[in-house]
Enzyme design. Structure first.
Site, PDB file in Angstrom:
ATOM      1  N   TYR A   1      -1.019  -0.808  10.080  1.00  0.00           N
ATOM      2  CA  TYR A   1      -1.216  -1.141   8.669  1.00  0.00           C
ATOM      3  C   TYR A   1       0.000  -0.701   7.860  1.00  0.00           C
ATOM      4  CZ  TYR A   1      -3.687  -1.348   4.144  1.00  0.00           C
ATOM      5  OH  TYR A   1      -4.074  -1.622   2.853  1.00  0.00           O
TER       6      TYR A   1
ATOM      7  N   SER B   1       0.862  -1.179   0.000  1.00  0.00           N
ATOM      8  CA  SER B   1       0.000   0.000   0.000  1.00  0.00           C
ATOM      9  C   SER B   1       0.894   1.223   0.000  1.00  0.00           C
ATOM     10  CB  SER B   1      -0.886   0.011   1.255  1.00  0.00           C
ATOM     11  OG  SER B   1      -1.470   1.287   1.469  1.00  0.00           O
TER      12      SER B   1
ATOM     13  N   LYS C   1       2.646  -3.057   5.819  1.00  0.00           N
ATOM     14  CA  LYS C   1       2.831  -2.877   4.381  1.00  0.00           C
ATOM     15  C   LYS C   1       4.267  -2.462   4.055  1.00  0.00           C
ATOM     16  CE  LYS C   1      -1.406  -3.794   3.037  1.00  0.00           C
ATOM     17  NZ  LYS C   1      -1.690  -5.048   2.307  1.00  0.00           N
TER      18      LYS C   1
END
Length: 248
Positions: free
Chosen positions: A151, A138, A155
């Site tokens: 997150y 991401s 990533k």
């Protein structure tokens, strides 16, 4: 048509969003597709819409289940050529107010799940003469977004780990390529969750307001390219699909 004819792909998180579109596009171009997820009803529905596809319940945090999934894919289709580590989950909160449990869940699913998938798949890809591993990261792993520290960490870890795996496979002469895709805002259930949970003025939603969002097929078409022999000289890299967000 037929850009990956006869190849076999395992796609995690394939019940919805990017994973489901990946499955449709790869199957359209000739691949046999194994869709895995923990959303059984949705996953079975996607598989039923794709000729020859199968669905398997799969918690990517489980090393033993990874072994079973790869074995079932081999039993069904005889080989493994493509792995798309797409399974993901997001919990919002700053580093100050996110619980450790929410942090750990995201790292376990995305970073650990990707590691376990690569570890499980590589021996079987090697036996088949090579393959392509595509890890889903991401832009959150590249730029700072305050609402997603776990997150982003997962990533970012995937991006770094992909480079190590690509070099390892090259050094071993496995003929396995390993690359990362880093999407920006794409219209999926996960981004819909972000829009619903975050304040409308959250900086993380800036691209959505200013530049609009991409479609799942924008990512799936890149997955197809990386899965095919057209990308035979590309490994260890990260490609963004973000409408220039990370360069602004």
């Amino acid at each position: 048509m037929g850009r990956i004819e006869g190849k076999v792909a395992v796609i995690t998180g394939g019940a919805s969003g990017l994973g489901a579109e990946d499955a449709r596009v790869l199957a359209r171009e000739g691949a046999k597709v194994v869709i895995t997820d923990v959303q059984d009803e949705l996953g079975a529905k996607v598989a039923a819409e794709i000729p020859g596809a199968i669905y398997l319940n799969h918690d990517v945090r489980s090393e033993s289940r990874w072994a079973e999934v790869i074995a079932e894919a081999i039993k069904a289709f005889g080989r493994l050529d493509i792995l798309v580590n797409n399974a993901g989950i997001v919990r919002f909160g700053s580093v100050e107010d996110m619980s450790y449990a929410d942090y750990k869940l995201q790292v376990d699913v995305m970073l650990d799940g990707t590691f376990l998938g690569c570890k499980a798949a590589i021996p079987f890809m090697t036996k088949g003469g090579g393959g392509s591993i595509i890890n889903m990261a991401s832009i959150g792993g590249i730029k700072g977004i305050s609402a997603i520290p776990a997150y982003a960490g997962a990533k970012g870890g995937i991006i770094a780990m992909t480079r190590s795996i690509a070099v390892h496979c090259q050094e071993k002469r496995y003929q396995i390529r390993c690359n990362t895709i880093a999407p920006g805002g794409i219209e999926t259930p996960m981004t819909a969750q972000a829009v619903s949970e975050l304040d409308e003025n959250d900086p993380g939603l800036e691209q959505n307001r200013a530049l609009g969002m991409g479609k799942p097929e924008d990512v799936a078409n890149l997955v197809l390219f990386l899965a095919s022999e057209e990308s035979r000289h590309i490994t260890g890299t990260t490609i963004t699909v973000d409408n220039a967000e990370t360069i602004r």
